[in-house]
Motif scaffolding. Structure first.
Motif, PDB file in Angstrom:
ATOM      1  N   GLU A  33       5.308   8.033  -5.299  1.00  0.00           N
ATOM      2  CA  GLU A  33       6.707   8.408  -5.174  1.00  0.00           C
ATOM      3  C   GLU A  33       7.248   8.034  -3.794  1.00  0.00           C
ATOM      4  N   ALA A  34       6.492   8.372  -2.762  1.00  0.00           N
ATOM      5  CA  ALA A  34       6.904   8.027  -1.398  1.00  0.00           C
ATOM      6  C   ALA A  34       7.005   6.515  -1.236  1.00  0.00           C
ATOM      7  N   ASP A  35       6.045   5.791  -1.800  1.00  0.00           N
ATOM      8  CA  ASP A  35       6.022   4.332  -1.679  1.00  0.00           C
ATOM      9  C   ASP A  35       7.202   3.707  -2.411  1.00  0.00           C
ATOM     10  N   ALA A  36       7.548   4.242  -3.573  1.00  0.00           N
ATOM     11  CA  ALA A  36       8.597   3.654  -4.405  1.00  0.00           C
ATOM     12  C   ALA A  36      10.000   3.949  -3.886  1.00  0.00           C
ATOM     13  N   LEU A  37      10.191   5.098  -3.246  1.00  0.00           N
ATOM     14  CA  LEU A  37      11.538   5.546  -2.917  1.00  0.00           C
ATOM     15  C   LEU A  37      11.925   5.414  -1.447  1.00  0.00           C
ATOM     16  N   CYS A  38      10.988   5.644  -0.556  1.00  0.00           N
ATOM     17  CA  CYS A  38      11.360   5.908   0.837  1.00  0.00           C
ATOM     18  C   CYS A  38      11.499   4.654   1.695  1.00  0.00           C
ATOM     19  N   ASP A  39      12.537   4.659   2.536  1.00  0.00           N
ATOM     20  CA  ASP A  39      12.697   3.619   3.547  1.00  0.00           C
ATOM     21  C   ASP A  39      11.726   3.856   4.700  1.00  0.00           C
ATOM     22  N   ARG A  40      11.567   5.132   5.060  1.00  0.00           N
ATOM     23  CA  ARG A  40      10.579   5.520   6.069  1.00  0.00           C
ATOM     24  C   ARG A  40       9.878   6.786   5.613  1.00  0.00           C
ATOM     25  N   ILE A  41       8.645   6.934   6.072  1.00  0.00           N
ATOM     26  CA  ILE A  41       7.827   8.083   5.673  1.00  0.00           C
ATOM     27  C   ILE A  41       7.228   8.721   6.915  1.00  0.00           C
ATOM     28  N   VAL A 100     -19.330   0.020  -7.317  1.00  0.00           N
ATOM     29  CA  VAL A 100     -18.572  -0.538  -6.194  1.00  0.00           C
ATOM     30  C   VAL A 100     -17.087  -0.361  -6.490  1.00  0.00           C
ATOM     31  N   VAL A 101     -16.347   0.133  -5.502  1.00  0.00           N
ATOM     32  CA  VAL A 101     -14.899   0.264  -5.621  1.00  0.00           C
ATOM     33  C   VAL A 101     -14.258  -0.482  -4.455  1.00  0.00           C
ATOM     34  N   VAL A 102     -13.293  -1.336  -4.765  1.00  0.00           N
ATOM     35  CA  VAL A 102     -12.548  -2.058  -3.733  1.00  0.00           C
ATOM     36  C   VAL A 102     -11.131  -1.494  -3.684  1.00  0.00           C
ATOM     37  N   LYS A 103     -10.703  -1.091  -2.500  1.00  0.00           N
ATOM     38  CA  LYS A 103      -9.367  -0.524  -2.335  1.00  0.00           C
ATOM     39  C   LYS A 103      -8.581  -1.357  -1.327  1.00  0.00           C
ATOM     40  N   LYS A 104      -7.448  -1.881  -1.794  1.00  0.00           N
ATOM     41  CA  LYS A 104      -6.535  -2.583  -0.910  1.00  0.00           C
ATOM     42  C   LYS A 104      -5.744  -1.556  -0.101  1.00  0.00           C
ATOM     43  N   PRO A 105      -5.148  -1.968   1.026  1.00  0.00           N
ATOM     44  CA  PRO A 105      -4.362  -1.015   1.827  1.00  0.00           C
ATOM     45  C   PRO A 105      -3.320  -0.298   0.982  1.00  0.00           C
ATOM     46  N   SER A 106      -3.286   1.001   1.074  1.00  0.00           N
ATOM     47  CA  SER A 106      -2.362   1.822   0.306  1.00  0.00           C
ATOM     48  C   SER A 106      -1.961   3.012   1.161  1.00  0.00           C
ATOM     49  N   ILE A 158       2.033  13.192  12.101  1.00  0.00           N
ATOM     50  CA  ILE A 158       0.990  12.388  12.746  1.00  0.00           C
ATOM     51  C   ILE A 158       1.235  10.888  12.619  1.00  0.00           C
ATOM     52  N   ALA A 159       2.215  10.490  11.815  1.00  0.00           N
ATOM     53  CA  ALA A 159       2.586   9.079  11.720  1.00  0.00           C
ATOM     54  C   ALA A 159       3.976   9.001  11.109  1.00  0.00           C
ATOM     55  N   LEU A 160       4.752   8.008  11.536  1.00  0.00           N
ATOM     56  CA  LEU A 160       6.101   7.836  11.006  1.00  0.00           C
ATOM     57  C   LEU A 160       6.448   6.350  11.062  1.00  0.00           C
ATOM     58  N   ASP A 161       6.704   5.755   9.892  1.00  0.00           N
ATOM     59  CA  ASP A 161       7.051   4.334   9.845  1.00  0.00           C
ATOM     60  C   ASP A 161       7.470   3.984   8.423  1.00  0.00           C
ATOM     61  N   THR A 162       7.745   2.719   8.194  1.00  0.00           N
ATOM     62  CA  THR A 162       8.035   2.255   6.839  1.00  0.00           C
ATOM     63  C   THR A 162       6.749   2.275   6.017  1.00  0.00           C
ATOM     64  N   PRO A 163       6.859   2.339   4.690  1.00  0.00           N
ATOM     65  CA  PRO A 163       5.634   2.305   3.873  1.00  0.00           C
ATOM     66  C   PRO A 163       4.765   1.081   4.160  1.00  0.00           C
ATOM     67  N   ASP A 164       5.393  -0.083   4.296  1.00  0.00           N
ATOM     68  CA  ASP A 164       4.613  -1.300   4.549  1.00  0.00           C
ATOM     69  C   ASP A 164       3.880  -1.230   5.884  1.00  0.00           C
ATOM     70  N   ASN A 165       4.548  -0.744   6.911  1.00  0.00           N
ATOM     71  CA  ASN A 165       3.902  -0.674   8.226  1.00  0.00           C
ATOM     72  C   ASN A 165       2.784   0.360   8.259  1.00  0.00           C
ATOM     73  N   LEU A 166       2.957   1.464   7.533  1.00  0.00           N
ATOM     74  CA  LEU A 166       1.883   2.457   7.466  1.00  0.00           C
ATOM     75  C   LEU A 166       0.646   1.863   6.794  1.00  0.00           C
ATOM     76  N   LYS A 167       0.881   1.074   5.744  1.00  0.00           N
ATOM     77  CA  LYS A 167      -0.251   0.450   5.052  1.00  0.00           C
ATOM     78  C   LYS A 167      -0.913  -0.615   5.916  1.00  0.00           C
ATOM     79  N   LYS A 168      -0.105  -1.352   6.677  1.00  0.00           N
ATOM     80  CA  LYS A 168      -0.659  -2.373   7.565  1.00  0.00           C
ATOM     81  C   LYS A 168      -1.539  -1.755   8.648  1.00  0.00           C
ATOM     82  N   ALA A 169      -1.235  -0.511   9.016  1.00  0.00           N
ATOM     83  CA  ALA A 169      -2.001   0.158  10.067  1.00  0.00           C
ATOM     84  C   ALA A 169      -3.458   0.384   9.668  1.00  0.00           C
ATOM     85  N   VAL A 170      -3.716   0.352   8.351  1.00  0.00           N
ATOM     86  CA  VAL A 170      -5.090   0.520   7.884  1.00  0.00           C
ATOM     87  C   VAL A 170      -5.959  -0.633   8.381  1.00  0.00           C
TER      88      VAL A 170
END
Length: 341
Positions: free
Chosen positions: A202-210, A297-303, A219-231
């Motif tokens: 829901e946060a990923d689909a709707l929010c400009d910033r989280i 084995v589980v592979v998880k992309k940045p989320s 503890i963190a505040l940014d756009t969804p894409d930037n938060l995922k990139k931080a991983v």
């Protein structure tokens, strides 16, 4: 409202309840006009308490908060005139029709009768309840009641709309429908929307910033894409039959790979890698060459889930997601290995 378009200002806000329970711990952030701003965190993180303060329902213990340029403590009446609120718990009256609920809300906000009638028709059409407007609300489904709550929060055309867990308890189809209404609302009115949620998608689909909030702290505040990139890479989770020190040392010695937390959780080792496509074959080859039994084995992309884990040290379990949603997630792939007998 500030000249730069800032509509919500929170500065070192605190809330301590009786018994010393610190629900909000010196949080600061700003919300700009026209954005959908999300508070993402688990139950008890401080999301609803923050909204209660910003909507003048609860007094803060310390710090400062302004909405539309008005102090929430010193000018609560002015704040309330400019905001709408859709609370977490349903407040619609089951013994009234949908239209009667809307008319009551319009009277409470002082909307003139003629204008109210026009707005009610428009809003019921927006949330696709026009056909059910004259039915008693007790005949509505949970999703219909949530949509009616949303329309009630808009009857006085607020500049800022607060949505507290707007899709809590709804099935995935109804939740998706609510997302469509919220996105349509933003596109058509440029309204500022402040929502809380513990649903990652829901946060990923709707929010400009989280803002990620946990234990009362942002503890963190940014756009969804930037938060995922931080991983900063993919996560490969390898489950083995038995995880011992020899396996841990082997993983730690793999170039370019990091063993998260430095140990196994149960018999699962979580390995952070730059790119799973090239790293996974190397990992499996090392395990197989040492005759280590690999169970899965589980592979998880940045989320956002990974971002939450990165910032808080623990996963945010999405209590409302179902197995169908998880299976359709293209960022998660799982293999199971079974020994042939």
């Amino acid at each position: 409202m500030a000249a730069d378009g800032t509509v919500v200002v929170v500065d070192k806000l605190e809330k301590v309840f009786s018994g010393g329970v610190r629900a909000i711990d010196s949080i600061s952030f700003e919300v700009s006009r026209g954005e959908i701003f999300g508070f993402l965190g688990p139950n008890g993180a401080g999301k609803t308490t923050t909204i209660s303060i910003l909507t003048t329902q609860t007094l803060p213990t310390g710090g400062r908060a302004e909405v539309l340029g008005h102090d929430v403590v010193n000018e609560p009446g002015k704040v309330r005139k400019g905001i709408g609120l859709v609370p977490q718990d349903l407040t619609v009256d089951d013994e009234l029709t949908g239209r009667e609920n809307m008319e009551l809300q319009a009277r409470l906000y002082g909307v003139p009768y003629g204008e109210a009638k026009k707005r009610i028709d428009e809003l019921l059409d927006l949330v696709k309840l026009a056909d059910a407007a004259d039915r008693f609300v007790k005949t509505y489904s949970g999703g219909m009641k949530k949509r009616l709550e949303l329309s009630e929060g808009l009857i006085h055309r607020p500049q800022v709309l607060f949505l507290d867990e707007p899709t809590l308890g709804l099935d995935i189809q109804t939740r998706t429908s609510m997302w469509e209404h919220i996105n349509k609302l933003k596109k058509e009115t440029n309204m500022t929307i402040f929502l809380t949620t513990h649903y990652l998608e829901e946060a990923d689909a709707l929010c400009d910033r989280i803002a990620i909030i946990d234990h009362g702290k942002v503890i963190a505040l940014d756009t969804p894409d930037n938060l995922k990139k931080a991983v900063g890479g993919d996560i490969i989770e390898v489950e083995v039959a038995e995880c011992g020190e020899d396996i841990l040392e082997m993983i730690k010695g793999m170039p370019g790979m990091t063993l998260i937390d430095g140990t196994c959780t149960g018999n699962k080792a979580r390995i952070k890698v730059p790119e799973s496509r090239t790293s996974l074959p190397r990992i499996l080859n090392d395990f197989i060459s040492r005759k280590i039994e690999v169970v899965s084995v589980v592979v998880k992309k940045p989320s956002l889930d990974q971002a939450f884990l990165e910032f808080t040290g623990r996963e945010l379990r999405d209590a409302g997601s179902d197995s169908e949603t998880k299976n359709k997630n293209p960022d998660v792939r799982k293999w199971r290995f079974r020994r042939r007998r």
